[in-house]
Scaffold this motif. Sequence first.
Motif, PDB file in Angstrom:
ATOM      1  N   ARG A  81     120.008 -47.992  70.981  1.00 18.19           N
ATOM      2  CA  ARG A  81     119.965 -47.341  72.274  1.00 18.19           C
ATOM      3  C   ARG A  81     120.813 -47.727  73.204  1.00 18.19           C
ATOM      4  NH1 ARG A  81     114.797 -46.599  72.641  1.00 18.19           N
ATOM      5  NH2 ARG A  81     114.814 -45.165  71.115  1.00 18.19           N
ATOM      6  N   TRP A 133     124.220 -46.436  72.578  1.00 17.76           N
ATOM      7  CA  TRP A 133     124.349 -45.053  72.679  1.00 17.76           C
ATOM      8  C   TRP A 133     124.308 -44.446  74.254  1.00 17.76           C
ATOM      9  CZ3 TRP A 133     125.399 -40.650  70.684  1.00 17.76           C
ATOM     10  CH2 TRP A 133     124.780 -39.357  70.819  1.00 17.76           C
ATOM     11  N   GLU A 134     123.326 -44.898  74.719  1.00 14.59           N
ATOM     12  CA  GLU A 134     123.568 -44.658  76.424  1.00 14.59           C
ATOM     13  C   GLU A 134     124.504 -45.003  77.087  1.00 14.59           C
ATOM     14  OE1 GLU A 134     119.419 -46.317  77.793  1.00 14.59           O
ATOM     15  OE2 GLU A 134     118.522 -44.685  76.839  1.00 14.59           O
ATOM     16  N   GLU A 135     125.305 -46.147  76.794  1.00 11.81           N
ATOM     17  CA  GLU A 135     126.428 -46.543  77.273  1.00 11.81           C
ATOM     18  C   GLU A 135     127.676 -45.635  76.971  1.00 11.81           C
ATOM     19  OE1 GLU A 135     128.889 -50.603  76.703  1.00 11.81           O
ATOM     20  OE2 GLU A 135     126.808 -51.201  77.423  1.00 11.81           O
ATOM     21  N   GLY A 154     116.897 -41.111  71.341  1.00 12.35           N
ATOM     22  CA  GLY A 154     118.218 -40.843  71.520  1.00 12.35           C
ATOM     23  C   GLY A 154     118.929 -39.471  71.852  1.00 12.35           C
ATOM     24  N   ALA A 179     118.320 -38.863  75.528  1.00 12.83           N
ATOM     25  CA  ALA A 179     119.458 -39.309  76.285  1.00 12.83           C
ATOM     26  C   ALA A 179     120.591 -38.425  76.380  1.00 12.83           C
ATOM     27  CB  ALA A 179     119.832 -40.868  75.802  1.00 12.83           C
ATOM     28  N   THR A 212     121.982 -36.437  79.680  1.00 13.01           N
ATOM     29  CA  THR A 212     123.243 -36.579  79.873  1.00 13.01           C
ATOM     30  C   THR A 212     123.989 -35.077  80.068  1.00 13.01           C
ATOM     31  OG1 THR A 212     123.916 -38.676  78.701  1.00 13.01           O
ATOM     32  CG2 THR A 212     125.561 -37.198  79.085  1.00 13.01           C
TER      33      THR A 212
END
Length: 117
Positions: free
Chosen positions: A41, A44-46, A73, A76, A80
Amino acid sequence: MEGTRDVRNPAPAHGGAVLEVSRLSGRAGIRVSGEIGVATRPSWEEALAGLARRHADVSYVELSRVGFVDVAGVSALAVTAMNLPGGRVVVEYPPPQLSRVLAMFWPALPGIEVAPR
């Protein structure tokens, strides 16, 4: 790509899970492979944060090589898309659970389009 794992040098996350992220060539977006779960995660978030920073009108997230994405996921990704100043995120070739989770929790999210697998 700043802050994400380069496909040529994937780094295993805790528990052996790997998430590889690279920029798409010829269009704005990212290509992801591996698993999107608790162990991956942060990567993924980055990657999503980088996508949002570079977002213009349409950004693509190509997931043909992602075998699994957990609810956090998908969340997120939805957050976004909701926080973009305009335009949309087009998700290509997602694993089946991604579309189901989006339909369940964000049935009419305007900033995201899921192309069928």
